[in-house]
Design an enzyme around this catalytic site. Structure first.
Site, PDB file in Angstrom:
ATOM      1  N   PRO A  84     -25.737  16.794 -16.203  1.00  0.00           N
ATOM      2  CA  PRO A  84     -24.875  15.711 -16.670  1.00  0.00           C
ATOM      3  C   PRO A  84     -25.688  14.641 -17.413  1.00  0.00           C
ATOM      4  CG  PRO A  84     -24.410  16.242 -14.378  1.00  0.00           C
ATOM      5  CD  PRO A  84     -25.644  17.000 -14.753  1.00  0.00           C
ATOM      6  N   GLY A  90     -32.208  12.292 -15.573  1.00  0.00           N
ATOM      7  CA  GLY A  90     -33.364  12.644 -16.398  1.00  0.00           C
ATOM      8  C   GLY A  90     -33.047  13.537 -17.587  1.00  0.00           C
ATOM      9  N   SER A  92     -32.605  12.825 -20.793  1.00  0.00           N
ATOM     10  CA  SER A  92     -33.356  12.602 -22.039  1.00  0.00           C
ATOM     11  C   SER A  92     -34.799  13.096 -21.897  1.00  0.00           C
ATOM     12  CB  SER A  92     -33.278  11.148 -22.513  1.00  0.00           C
ATOM     13  OG  SER A  92     -33.755  10.285 -21.533  1.00  0.00           O
ATOM     14  N   ALA A  94     -35.724  15.588 -19.917  1.00  0.00           N
ATOM     15  CA  ALA A  94     -35.651  17.054 -19.913  1.00  0.00           C
ATOM     16  C   ALA A  94     -35.503  17.560 -21.344  1.00  0.00           C
ATOM     17  CB  ALA A  94     -34.484  17.520 -19.048  1.00  0.00           C
ATOM     18  N   ASP A 135     -39.701  10.139 -15.390  1.00  0.00           N
ATOM     19  CA  ASP A 135     -38.765  11.212 -15.750  1.00  0.00           C
ATOM     20  C   ASP A 135     -39.490  12.353 -16.481  1.00  0.00           C
ATOM     21  OD1 ASP A 135     -36.967   9.378 -14.779  1.00  0.00           O
ATOM     22  OD2 ASP A 135     -35.524   9.627 -16.394  1.00  0.00           O
TER      23      ASP A 135
HETATM   24  O1  PMV Z   1     -33.087   6.751 -16.832  1.00  0.00           O
HETATM   25  P1  PMV Z   1     -32.963   6.924 -15.365  1.00  0.00           P
HETATM   26  O2  PMV Z   1     -31.655   6.508 -14.832  1.00  0.00           O
HETATM   27  O3  PMV Z   1     -33.373   8.281 -14.938  1.00  0.00           O
HETATM   28  O4  PMV Z   1     -33.986   5.872 -14.662  1.00  0.00           O
HETATM   29  C1  PMV Z   1     -35.351   6.066 -14.642  1.00  0.00           C
HETATM   30  C2  PMV Z   1     -35.984   5.300 -13.541  1.00  0.00           C
HETATM   31  C3  PMV Z   1     -36.281   3.824 -13.789  1.00  0.00           C
HETATM   32  O5  PMV Z   1     -37.237   3.484 -12.802  1.00  0.00           O
HETATM   33  C4  PMV Z   1     -35.047   2.971 -13.609  1.00  0.00           C
HETATM   34  C5  PMV Z   1     -36.864   3.579 -15.183  1.00  0.00           C
HETATM   35  C6  PMV Z   1     -38.259   4.106 -15.385  1.00  0.00           C
HETATM   36  O6  PMV Z   1     -38.678   4.178 -16.555  1.00  0.00           O
HETATM   37  O7  PMV Z   1     -38.959   4.424 -14.419  1.00  0.00           O
END
Ligand code: PMV
Length: 305
Positions: A84, A90, A92, A94, A135
């Site tokens: 999703p 994650g 973007s 991936a 991520d």
């Molecule tokens: O983009 P998300 O929702 O997967 O968030 C990543 C995690 C954060 O700690 C909020 C941002 C980061 O860059 O670590």
């Protein structure tokens, strides 16, 4: 290298859930992240038989990946996946890792993991401004990781004695990571005396969660996750919708539950006390869209040519 012919190739990378430590990871504290079994597959076809695509996220990410790999030949990109989007899972990162793997394979190269994670971090900057890199690291390595941002970032694989079931509950609200991260950064900069101790408290939860994970102590891990949610809520990262999902999960017997990722929407992670499916069914009965996943299992296939 850029002069050699491209050939058709595929690259795959998986999404992630942050078990604990999102946001504080941007502020120099560790986080624990786990690779999902859902992900993104990118297929590269040499030559460009299609009309110029609009300058959307995919085309910007593709252009940056090609630039990082010094690929100048034309190619078409197809993206497929079961992750999703805009849910903090994650997608973007991936996409960035799958693009890099597919383009490297298409040009006859194998990218080492350190380079892949570093280049994925570069591509992620297009979407999120100042990402921690958690991520991209999770998308590159998979498994359950202890992660600390930095130059270079540090990560360590956490070996679980048994795979951990999780229920991922999707809210109805997509989130915008750069907005949520940016607004917390502003609040923390304006009131460091208020925010820094809370960030430190979350960091303590993350450290304890590492012990709980390694000891397969689900009830301790669940308690730490729920406390992490409470502190993220105190930081203004949650929403009434996410809080309500956490309550439903806990009411249905989850060992713990918290928002996962940037918050402001996105997903909730619920840790079942037993099997995942009964908890997922209780959440579905309450009207929530969710899926059961297992983290700490076997790694996934990465490239095909
Ligand atoms: O983009 P998300 O929702 O997967 O968030 C990543 C995690 C954060 O700690 C909020 C941002 C980061 O860059 O670590």
């Amino acid at each position: 290298m850029s002069a050699s012919a491209l050939h058709a190739a595929e690259g795959r990378a998986t999404g992630k859930v942050i078990l604990l430590g999102e946001h504080v990871v941007v502020h120099g504290h560790p986080a624990i992240v786990a690779g999902l079994d859902r992900g993104v597959t990118v297929r590269i076809t040499p030559g460009d038989t299609r009309p110029e695509p609009p300058a959307d996220g995919l085309s910007r990410a593709t252009a940056r990946a090609a630039e990082l790999l010094a690929i100048q030949q034309p190619f078409a990109v197809d993206v497929d996946g079961d992750l999703p989007i805009g849910m903090g899972l994650g997608s973007s990162a991936a996409l960035a890792v799958a693009l890099l793997r597919a383009l490297a394979a298409a040009s006859g190269r194998v990218l080492d993991e350190t380079t892949t994670a570093a280049q994925a971090h570069e591509i992620e900057r297009l979407f999120h401004g100042t990402p921690s890199g958690v991520d991209g690291t999770a998308a590159t390595y998979g498994g359950v990781l202890w992660f600390e941002a930095g130059t270079p970032p540090h990560h360590e694989a956490l070996t679980l004695t048994e795979p951990l079931p999780l229920v991922v509950v999707l809210s109805r609200t997509p989130h915008a990571t750069s907005h949520t991260v940016g607004s917390l950064r502003e609040r923390a900069a304006a009131s460091p005396r208020v925010y820094q101790p809370v960030f430190g408290a979350i960091a303590s939860l993350v450290a304890s969660a590492r012990d709980a994970l390694l000891a397969t102590d689900r009830s301790a891990l669940g308690e730490l996750m729920t406390m992490n949610h409470g502190l993220l809520r105190a930081c203004g990262i949650s929403t009434p919708e996410l809080d309500a999902i956490v309550e439903v999960a806990l009411g249905a017997g989850a060992a713990g539950a918290k928002l996962t990722g940037a918050g402001g929407g996105g997903a909730v992670l619920a840790l079942p006390a037993g099997d995942g499916e009964p908890l997922a069914q209780a959440l579905r009965d309450a009207g929530h869209d969710c899926f059961v996943t297992t983290v700490g299992g076997t790694p996934q296939r990465r490239t095909t040519t």
